[in-house]
Design a protein around this motif. Sequence first.
Motif, PDB file in Angstrom:
ATOM      1  N   SER A  33      -9.935   1.442 -36.082  1.00  0.00           N
ATOM      2  CA  SER A  33     -10.395   0.469 -35.086  1.00  0.00           C
ATOM      3  C   SER A  33     -10.588  -0.894 -35.737  1.00  0.00           C
ATOM      4  O   SER A  33     -10.552  -1.933 -35.062  1.00  0.00           O
ATOM      5  CB  SER A  33     -11.700   0.928 -34.443  1.00  0.00           C
ATOM      6  N   SER A  84     -13.492  -0.047 -25.516  1.00  0.00           N
ATOM      7  CA  SER A  84     -13.135  -0.365 -26.894  1.00  0.00           C
ATOM      8  C   SER A  84     -11.651  -0.112 -27.158  1.00  0.00           C
ATOM      9  O   SER A  84     -11.070  -0.684 -28.084  1.00  0.00           O
ATOM     10  CB  SER A  84     -13.975   0.465 -27.865  1.00  0.00           C
ATOM     11  N   SER A  90      -6.003  -2.813 -31.839  1.00  0.00           N
ATOM     12  CA  SER A  90      -6.140  -2.138 -33.131  1.00  0.00           C
ATOM     13  C   SER A  90      -5.198  -0.956 -33.201  1.00  0.00           C
ATOM     14  O   SER A  90      -4.658  -0.492 -32.187  1.00  0.00           O
ATOM     15  CB  SER A  90      -7.579  -1.652 -33.324  1.00  0.00           C
TER      16      SER A  90
END
Length: 232
Positions: A33, A84, A90
């Motif tokens: 991440s 997220s 990412s």
Amino acid sequence: MPTDLLFWLLVLPGIVVGAYAQSRIKYNVAKYSRTPALSGATGAQVARYLLDARGLEQVAVEATEGVLSDHYDPRSKTLRLSQSIYYTPSVAAIGIAAHEAGHAIQDADDYFALEMRNLLVPVVQLSAQIAPWIFIGGLMLDLPRMAWIGAILFGASTFFALITLPVEIDASRRALDQLVSHRIINDAKEIEGVRAVLRSAAWSYVAAAVSAIGSWVFYLILLFARGGRNRS
């Protein structure tokens, strides 16, 4: 063999594998991440691109609450990504998004294992609520048939955990293949990062299967042992 020892011998492997899986998931997701995707694409953008490339424009991609709450809903044809994952460019985000897109592609392909799992969902949801009470009630009231019904319902949950394994492994395989073939990732480190995230997630399903099998075998042994005592 004492019942308590037997229980731990059968259930402990699932607990150990589960703990290992959770540690790997946390480590790899946290690590990757923090690793930016070289393409600069977010999880949502990757999911949308892969779906459109497969002709699945009707599948919606939405942000949802929670941590690692990412999933594909075959009933509403909606791919939901945790925030997220949805908003982040990412390596972990694009890997997880591609995995969920893989489920949508499985659905479009009428992938047998996914269809079977989807059919089992209402049965498993019901059995999770009533199976323990039926099983325990059957043992306490010395009603073998009732206890066997509970055990069979537990078996449905075990089968669900087992059939989930090929579904998840296939979705991860599709995810990596799609990311590479569409050149969303082509750097060796990115490929290894996506592979590590997907592999660690797969361990959680292995743990669920091991735990389900161990628990079901324990219930079956209790039933056979009770039957043997009754005959004697």
